[in-house]
Design an enzyme around this catalytic site. Sequence first.
Site: not given
Length: 277
Positions: A61, A162, A188
């Site tokens: 990310h 996740e 997540d």
Amino acid sequence: MTLRGAQPPQGKTSAKNYNTAKQKLKDGKPLVGATVFSPDPNIYCAMANSGYDFLWIEMQHSPLTFEDVARMIWACRGATAMPFVRVPDATESDIQKATDIGALGIIVPTVDTVEKAQAAVKWSKYPPEGRRSQGNGQYGALYGADYRQTANDNMVVVIMIETPIGVENAEKIASVPGIDVIFAASTDLGNFSGHKQGEKEYEAMVTRIHDVTLEHGIRLGGPQAWKDRPERPGFTFFQAPGEPQIIKLGAQVNLVPNAAQAGGQKGVAATEDAEPR
């Protein structure tokens, strides 16, 4: 309880240990790693020498490139925090580049299947434990000419569960040899399930990851906020915040009266560049 993934293969003597984070995992001690988004080597070095056990270098990310990360790791070689990289995916290309530039921990996101967990181990380890290719990289200059013989014993493989699918397959995932840490991904799990922390459905997913991971002798990871939770003990691997939050917290401490003088002589300004980077 033994850490299954961190044990050397049967009949093999333990190699030299330069990954202090892995040794702490073996010893069952807690580890905390701050998250790095910035490509600035100065910021990286400041964090790497601030007392963290490892740095969670965020390549899933963030726009960080492997060239950025290679420069950061090299600039702060010898730092007390070990370089761990969260790669975008469990591919040969991503993991090969991360290990070649000197990552001593590979963090793989969104592991839903046995096959993805196996890929995380396969591309992180040299034969016979995996299928990592031997080529050029700055790892030799970082860790020694015998790196090929010592790398497997010093590599940490972290897989992240996740999603509800990953939770459902947790037992099979945890049975994959070579995994050192299973990380329960707080954000997540909510993102993919639609449930929030505190809701029974959400907490049931975390409990399943917790129970399966520890039953298989693997270390359990989660966000730093879950450290020392009495209702769910057993977490020993923690992701701390990133640079913006840490800088903000540091500024708040600095602005408290006399906090800037902590460890020094009151009323005497510190010499510029006196602090190690």
